[in-house]
Design a protein around this motif. Sequence first.
Motif, PDB file in Angstrom:
ATOM      1  N   VAL A  25       0.841  -1.200   0.000  1.00  7.79           N
ATOM      2  CA  VAL A  25       0.000   0.000   0.000  1.00  7.79           C
ATOM      3  C   VAL A  25       0.874   1.246   0.000  1.00  7.79           C
ATOM      4  O   VAL A  25       0.626   2.195  -0.754  1.00  7.79           O
ATOM      5  N   ALA A  26       1.912   1.253   0.843  1.00  4.87           N
ATOM      6  CA  ALA A  26       2.830   2.391   0.868  1.00  4.87           C
ATOM      7  C   ALA A  26       3.476   2.593  -0.495  1.00  4.87           C
ATOM      8  O   ALA A  26       3.613   3.729  -0.974  1.00  4.87           O
ATOM      9  N   ALA A  27       3.873   1.498  -1.127  1.00  7.92           N
ATOM     10  CA  ALA A  27       4.521   1.595  -2.429  1.00  7.92           C
ATOM     11  C   ALA A  27       3.618   2.233  -3.470  1.00  7.92           C
ATOM     12  O   ALA A  27       4.077   2.978  -4.337  1.00  7.92           O
ATOM     13  N   VAL A  28       2.319   1.961  -3.377  1.00  6.71           N
ATOM     14  CA  VAL A  28       1.374   2.438  -4.390  1.00  6.71           C
ATOM     15  C   VAL A  28       0.939   3.874  -4.149  1.00  6.71           C
ATOM     16  O   VAL A  28       0.708   4.628  -5.091  1.00  6.71           O
ATOM     17  N   VAL A  29       0.854   4.299  -2.880  1.00  2.95           N
ATOM     18  CA  VAL A  29       0.219   5.595  -2.608  1.00  2.95           C
ATOM     19  C   VAL A  29       1.196   6.715  -2.246  1.00  2.95           C
ATOM     20  O   VAL A  29       0.840   7.896  -2.391  1.00  2.95           O
ATOM     21  N   LEU A  30       2.397   6.406  -1.784  1.00  2.86           N
ATOM     22  CA  LEU A  30       3.272   7.463  -1.284  1.00  2.86           C
ATOM     23  C   LEU A  30       4.090   8.109  -2.396  1.00  2.86           C
ATOM     24  O   LEU A  30       4.512   7.457  -3.347  1.00  2.86           O
ATOM     25  N   LYS A  31       4.338   9.401  -2.230  1.00  2.73           N
ATOM     26  CA  LYS A  31       5.196  10.131  -3.157  1.00  2.73           C
ATOM     27  C   LYS A  31       6.603   9.543  -3.150  1.00  2.73           C
ATOM     28  O   LYS A  31       7.069   8.990  -2.180  1.00  2.73           O
ATOM     29  N   HIS A 113       5.688  12.732   1.415  1.00  4.13           N
ATOM     30  CA  HIS A 113       4.237  12.745   1.207  1.00  4.13           C
ATOM     31  C   HIS A 113       3.563  13.718   2.171  1.00  4.13           C
ATOM     32  O   HIS A 113       2.682  14.492   1.770  1.00  4.13           O
ATOM     33  N   LEU A 114       3.979  13.686   3.416  1.00  6.75           N
ATOM     34  CA  LEU A 114       3.293  14.455   4.448  1.00  6.75           C
ATOM     35  C   LEU A 114       3.805  15.886   4.581  1.00  6.75           C
ATOM     36  O   LEU A 114       3.316  16.644   5.423  1.00  6.75           O
ATOM     37  N   PRO A 142      -3.963  11.634   6.007  1.00 12.68           N
ATOM     38  CA  PRO A 142      -3.612  11.407   4.602  1.00 12.68           C
ATOM     39  C   PRO A 142      -2.794  10.150   4.332  1.00 12.68           C
ATOM     40  O   PRO A 142      -2.670   9.745   3.189  1.00 12.68           O
ATOM     41  N   VAL A 143      -2.226   9.516   5.363  1.00 14.88           N
ATOM     42  CA  VAL A 143      -1.502   8.256   5.147  1.00 14.88           C
ATOM     43  C   VAL A 143      -2.085   7.118   5.975  1.00 14.88           C
ATOM     44  O   VAL A 143      -1.499   6.035   6.042  1.00 14.88           O
ATOM     45  N   LEU A 144      -3.251   7.319   6.568  1.00 17.30           N
ATOM     46  CA  LEU A 144      -3.835   6.275   7.407  1.00 17.30           C
ATOM     47  C   LEU A 144      -4.075   4.996   6.622  1.00 17.30           C
ATOM     48  O   LEU A 144      -3.960   3.893   7.163  1.00 17.30           O
ATOM     49  N   GLY A 145      -4.385   5.109   5.343  1.00 20.19           N
ATOM     50  CA  GLY A 145      -4.657   3.932   4.529  1.00 20.19           C
ATOM     51  C   GLY A 145      -3.471   2.992   4.386  1.00 20.19           C
ATOM     52  O   GLY A 145      -3.661   1.820   4.052  1.00 20.19           O
ATOM     53  N   VAL A 146      -2.267   3.477   4.622  1.00 22.20           N
ATOM     54  CA  VAL A 146      -1.107   2.590   4.616  1.00 22.20           C
ATOM     55  C   VAL A 146      -1.165   1.663   5.825  1.00 22.20           C
ATOM     56  O   VAL A 146      -0.700   0.519   5.763  1.00 22.20           O
ATOM     57  N   PHE A 147      -1.758   2.133   6.915  1.00 21.04           N
ATOM     58  CA  PHE A 147      -1.768   1.393   8.169  1.00 21.04           C
ATOM     59  C   PHE A 147      -3.057   0.610   8.379  1.00 21.04           C
ATOM     60  O   PHE A 147      -3.029  -0.530   8.852  1.00 21.04           O
ATOM     61  N   LEU A 230       4.800  11.153  12.881  1.00 21.54           N
ATOM     62  CA  LEU A 230       4.652  11.523  11.477  1.00 21.54           C
ATOM     63  C   LEU A 230       4.136  12.958  11.377  1.00 21.54           C
ATOM     64  O   LEU A 230       3.137  13.302  12.013  1.00 21.54           O
ATOM     65  N   PRO A 231       4.778  13.808  10.570  1.00 20.28           N
ATOM     66  CA  PRO A 231       4.296  15.185  10.435  1.00 20.28           C
ATOM     67  C   PRO A 231       2.977  15.226   9.670  1.00 20.28           C
ATOM     68  O   PRO A 231       2.777  14.508   8.694  1.00 20.28           O
ATOM     69  N   ASN A 232       2.056  16.061  10.135  1.00 18.60           N
ATOM     70  CA  ASN A 232       0.795  16.293   9.422  1.00 18.60           C
ATOM     71  C   ASN A 232       0.033  15.003   9.132  1.00 18.60           C
ATOM     72  O   ASN A 232      -0.652  14.889   8.125  1.00 18.60           O
ATOM     73  N   LYS A 233       0.133  14.028  10.033  1.00 19.95           N
ATOM     74  CA  LYS A 233      -0.441  12.715   9.740  1.00 19.95           C
ATOM     75  C   LYS A 233      -1.963  12.689   9.865  1.00 19.95           C
ATOM     76  O   LYS A 233      -2.605  11.762   9.358  1.00 19.95           O
ATOM     77  N   GLY A 234      -2.554  13.671  10.518  1.00 21.50           N
ATOM     78  CA  GLY A 234      -3.997  13.679  10.677  1.00 21.50           C
ATOM     79  C   GLY A 234      -4.452  12.647  11.688  1.00 21.50           C
ATOM     80  O   GLY A 234      -3.664  12.062  12.423  1.00 21.50           O
TER      81      GLY A 234
END
Length: 264
Positions: A25-31, A113-114, A142-147, A230-234
């Motif tokens: 998931v990280a590989a697909v979604v992260l900058k 990304h963040l 914005p990165v919760l979907g990785v987890f 994580l910065p700006n992780k929401g």
Amino acid sequence: MSSSDIFIGETIGTAILILLGGGVVAAVVLKASKARNAGWLAITFGWGFAVLTAVYTSAPLSGAHLNPAVTLGIAIKDGEWGDVPTYWAGQLLGAMIGATLVWLAYYGQFQAHLTDKEIVGGPGAQATTAKAVEAQEKGAGPVLGVFSTGPEIRHAVQNLATEIIGTFVLVIAVLTQGLNDEGNGLGTLGALITALVVVGIGLSLGGPTGYAINPARDLGPRIVHALLPLPNKGGSDWSYAWVPVAGPLIGGAIAAGVYKLAFV
């Protein structure tokens, strides 16, 4: 098998499951990831290969449950409950370790990304930011979907039903395979079949909620997301967190009941 073998096997196996599953998931979604935008097929097959690797690794020690819903289904089928807490503890710890390893492996990508204003908001932000803001208003960073997982449409009854149905398919498949010599878990003989079942669930039933189908897989990494610097992780979307825990457990219990009615 001893309690220590069960705990160690489930910890190692679930850590591998989440490392490879969360990693795809990280590989697909992260900058700055070479696999960015590879799509849903990459994610579903990545999770399938994660299951395959985790099962082969942990089966000799614990029977490779790797999932509290599978453990619950086997306990209901066999009527043996003594090792359930040990399985669940190893699974949750392993999921947290695996999620932490994903963060370490993709540390630079998370930072890029963040800190991107197009993703987390800021001057000059476009439509991507609006989507991120909407998600954060619902409690999902914005990165919760990785987890962990989240629904495309928030409807508690539908989301719960989707997780119940998907987990039912997984657990009934596990129970009817008798996948190792003792019939106690996924085992090496059925690793490939189980991995393909997970791929099938992802392709067919993963669209609405992201197919957690595993309470530890969702809860452990969600806890890690809440704790990581994580910065700006929401937010970690705790208002939704009960669905991917309750749904799979209900689905696993129903699968065990159907197994006992139809196959015994």
